[in-house]
Design an enzyme around this catalytic site. Structure first.
Site, PDB file in Angstrom:
ATOM      1  CE1 TYR A  58      -0.499   3.122   7.123  1.00 13.48           C
ATOM      2  CE2 TYR A  58      -1.876   3.941   9.190  1.00 13.48           C
ATOM      3  CZ  TYR A  58      -1.704   3.053   8.051  1.00 13.48           C
ATOM      4  OH  TYR A  58      -2.539   1.978   7.845  1.00 13.48           O
TER       5      TYR A  58
ATOM      6  CG  HIS B  54      -2.368  -0.788   0.967  1.00 16.41           C
ATOM      7  ND1 HIS B  54      -3.132  -0.482   1.492  1.00 16.41           N
ATOM      8  CD2 HIS B  54      -2.264  -1.877   0.308  1.00 16.41           C
ATOM      9  CE1 HIS B  54      -4.293  -1.351   1.409  1.00 16.41           C
ATOM     10  NE2 HIS B  54      -3.689  -2.331   0.585  1.00 16.41           N
TER      11      HIS B  54
ATOM     12  CE1 TYR C  42      -5.596   4.219   8.308  1.00 19.29           C
ATOM     13  CE2 TYR C  42      -6.284   3.784  10.702  1.00 19.29           C
ATOM     14  CZ  TYR C  42      -5.535   3.476   9.690  1.00 19.29           C
ATOM     15  OH  TYR C  42      -4.335   2.581  10.023  1.00 19.29           O
TER      16      TYR C  42
ATOM     17  CE  LYS D 172       3.146   3.478  13.316  1.00 18.67           C
ATOM     18  NZ  LYS D 172       3.010   2.725  11.925  1.00 18.67           N
TER      19      LYS D 172
ATOM     20  N   PRO E  48      -5.378   0.440  18.263  1.00 22.57           N
ATOM     21  CG  PRO E  48      -6.715  -0.876  17.679  1.00 22.57           C
ATOM     22  CD  PRO E  48      -6.192  -0.138  18.979  1.00 22.57           C
TER      23      PRO E  48
END
Ligand code: FAS
Ligand code: PHB
Length: 430
Positions: free
Chosen positions: A421, A109, A238, A334, A330
Site C-alpha cells: 500500500y 496517513h 475499504y 496505485k 483504483p
C-alpha cells in the site's frame, strides 16, 4: 486560464523570405505560411500528472521540452481522480520544487482500515513498514501545483491542441504535429513522451505487431461522490460487504470522497444523493454508518475498473508513460503513483543520457518500469478481488471474508498489505 504559449526571451526574428525564425529559450521556431516548425529535446504529449511532472523535472535539468495537450487547463483540473500519494510520488513533487503546498496542506496517513463482517481492522502501515506513510492530497492539487510552476517558468505548453499526430518515432528525427488555433505546428525533437493517458494517441500510433496488450475488465464500476462534509473517519476505510464494495476517503477535513461499487450499466442519474448515502451506510460497519455526516454532492461520477498493461513501453524514440501504458483498478490507490514511478525512471534515463551521454540506459526503460508495474497490478487486482462483490456466489463471499480475516490478523499478512500500500521501492537507474 493559463497562457498556452509563453516564451522567456524576446524572440529574435529573422525574415527569410516567406520564412521567419524565432529563437527563444526553449524552442526554435521556423514559420512558413500556415505551418510553424519548432524544435525541442523532448516532446511531451499530455498535461496530466505524468506529462507535467516529467516536463518540470526535465526543465529543472535544463532539458528543453514542450507539452502538447488536447484539453484546456481548466478541463484538466476539473477531473476528480486520485487521492493518495505514495512516498515516492511525494519525493518527486519535492524534487520538482512543487512540494510546498502538498507538505503544508496534505494529510499524512499512518494507516487505513479494512472492514468486513461488521469489523473494522486497521492496518498500521507506519509500524509495519519501518516508518513509511502515505499522503492524502488530491490529484487535482498535484496537477495544479505542476501547472502553476510550468506557467511561472514560461516553459512552452500548447493546450487545446487538435489532430495531434506522432511522426517517425522509429527514426532519430521524431516529431509531433498538431493544430493550435487553426495553425498547424510541428515539433521536431529527440524523444517523444506519450503521457496522454489510456485514451490518448501515443499508444494507438504504435504498429499492432510491435505491442502486446494485457487486459482485464471488471464487471462493475465505482460511483464516486464529493461532498463538503467532514470525513466519517480520519483514515480511509475499504469495506467488503455482501451488497458490494464501499470506500471512505477524503481530500481535507471538510471535503469527503466516498465510493460505492455499482453495476457497469448504472447511470449517475439513477443515484440521488439520498440513495447514495443510504447505500453507503448499509455497507459500512455500525459505528461508521451512525457517525456518517452527509451533505449535497458537489461532484458525482461513475468510473469503470480495468487492469491493463502494454508491453513494451518504448518504441524507438517514443516512451509510453503512466496511464498511456497501464491502468489499475483504483482499489489499491496505485494509478497516479505508478505514473509517478514511470516518470522517475524516464526522467533519470533522459537526465543521464543528456548529462552523462549514457545512451545505454535508453533501452532499459521498459524492463525497469514493468517490474514495478506488474507488482502494482497484482496488488490492485488482489485488493479488488477480495473487496468487491463479483456474483451472488456465497462460497466466494466466504473466501473473501477468510482472506480479509487472515490478512488482518496475521502479522505476515498485515505486513504484506502495508508494504504494497505504501508503494514498493523504486528501482535505481544506473
Ligand atoms: P491522465 O489521463 O491523467 O492524463 C493524460 C492527459 O493527456 C490528459 O490531460 C488528456 O486530456 C491528455 N490527452 C489525451 N489524449 C491526448 C492527445 N491525443 N493529445 C494530447 N493530449 C492528450 N488513480 C488513483 O491512484 N486513485 C484513484 O482514485 C483514481 N481514480 C480515477 C478515476 C478516473 C475516472 C480515472 C480515469 C482515473 C483514476 N485514477 C486513479 C487513475 C488516474 O489518477 C491516473 O493514474 C492518472 O491520471 C495518470 O496520469 P497520466 O498518466 O498523466 O494520465
Ligand atoms: C480517493 O480518495 O479518490 C481514493 C483513495 C484511495 C483509493 C482510491 C481512491 O484506493
Amino acid at each position: 486560464m493559463y497562457k498556452f504559449l509563453k516564451r522567456k526571451s524576446i524572440p529574435v526574428k529573422h525574415c527569410l523570405g516567406h520564412y521567419s525564425l524565432i529563437i527563444s529559450l526553449n524552442a526554435i521556431v521556423v514559420r512558413t505560411a500556415g505551418h510553424q516548425f519548432m524544435k525541442t529535446q523532448v516532446a511531451i504529449i499530455g498535461a496530466g500528472p505524468s506529462g507535467l511532472l516529467l516536463g518540470r523535472l526535465l526543465e529543472l535539468q535544463g532539458i528543453d521540452n514542450i507539452i502538447i495537450e488536447t484539453k484546456s487547463p481548466d478541463y484538466v483540473l476539473s477531473r476528480i481522480r486520485a487521492g493518495v500519494l505514495e512516498q515516492g510520488t511525494q519525493m518527486l513533487m519535492r524534487e520538482a520544487q512543487v512540494g510546498q503546498r502538498m507538505d503544508s496542506e496534505g494529510h499524512v496517513h499512518e494507516g487505513f482500515a479494512l472492514s468486513f463482517l461488521g469489523r473494522l481492522e486497521r492496518i498500521d502501515i507506519k509500524a509495519l513498514t519501518g516508518g513509511k506513510t502515505v499522503m492524502v492530497y488530491g490529484q487535482t492539487e498535484v496537477t495544479k501545483d505542476l501547472m502553476d510552476a510550468r506557467n511561472l517558468s514560461g516553459a512552452t505548453s500548447f493546450y487545446e491542441a487538435d489532430e495531434v499526430t506522432l511522426h517517425d518515432f522509429y527514426s532519430d528525427k521524431p516529431s509531433v504535429s498538431f493544430l493550435s488555433n487553426g495553425q498547424r505546428l510541428t515539433v521536431e525533437c529527440d524523444y517523444i513522451a506519450g503521457c496522454d493517458g489510456f485514451h490518448g494517441v501515443a499508444r494507438k500510433s504504435i504498429p499492432s505487431e510491435a505491442i502486446r496488450l494485457f487486459e482485464r475488465v471488471y464487471p462493475f464500476g465505482w460511483l464516486g461522490i464529493l461532498s463538503r462534509t467532514p470525513p466519517v473517519s480520519e483514515e480511509l476505510i475499504y469495506a467488503n460487504h455482501e451488497r458490494g464494495f464501499a470506500l471512505c476517503s477524503m481530500r481535507s477535513s471538510m471535503l469527503s470522497r466516498y465510493y460505492v461499487q455499482c453495476s457497469l450499466d448504472d447511470k449517475v442519474e439513477n443515484w440521488s444523493d439520498q440513495r447514495f448515502w443510504d447505500e453507503l451506510r448499509l455497507r459500512l460497519p455500525e459505528a461508521a454508518a451512525q457517525s456518517l455526516i452527509t451533505g449535497p454532492s458537489i461532484e458525482k461520477s461513475i468510473a469503470p475498473l480495468r487492469s491493463f498493461v502494454a508491453e513494451p513501453m518504448q518504441f524507438g524514440q517514443l516512451f509510453l508513460v503512466g496511464d498511456a501504458a497501464h491502468i489499475v483498478p483504483p482499489t489499491g490507490a496505485k494509478g497516479l503513483n505508478l505514473a509517478a514511478s514511470d516518470v522517475y525512471t524516464l526522467y533519470n534515463i533522459l537526465r543521464k543520457r543528456y548529462k552523462e551521454n549514457r545512451l545505454d540506459l535508453l533501452t532499459k526503460y521498459s524492463e525497469i518500469c514493468l517490474r514495478r508495474i506488474w507488482k502494482a497490478e497484482r496488488f490492485s487486482w488482489w485488493m479488488t478481488s477480495i473487496l468487491h462483490k463479483f456474483s451472488d456466489d456465497a462460497f466466494n463471499q466466504r473466501i473473501q471474508e477468510a482472506e480479509l480475516d487472515y490478512y488482518t490478523s496475521s502479522l505476515a499478512g498485515q505486513t504484506t498489505v502495508a508494504e504494497n500500500y505504501v508503494g514498493l521501492p523504486y528501482e535505481a537507474v544506473e
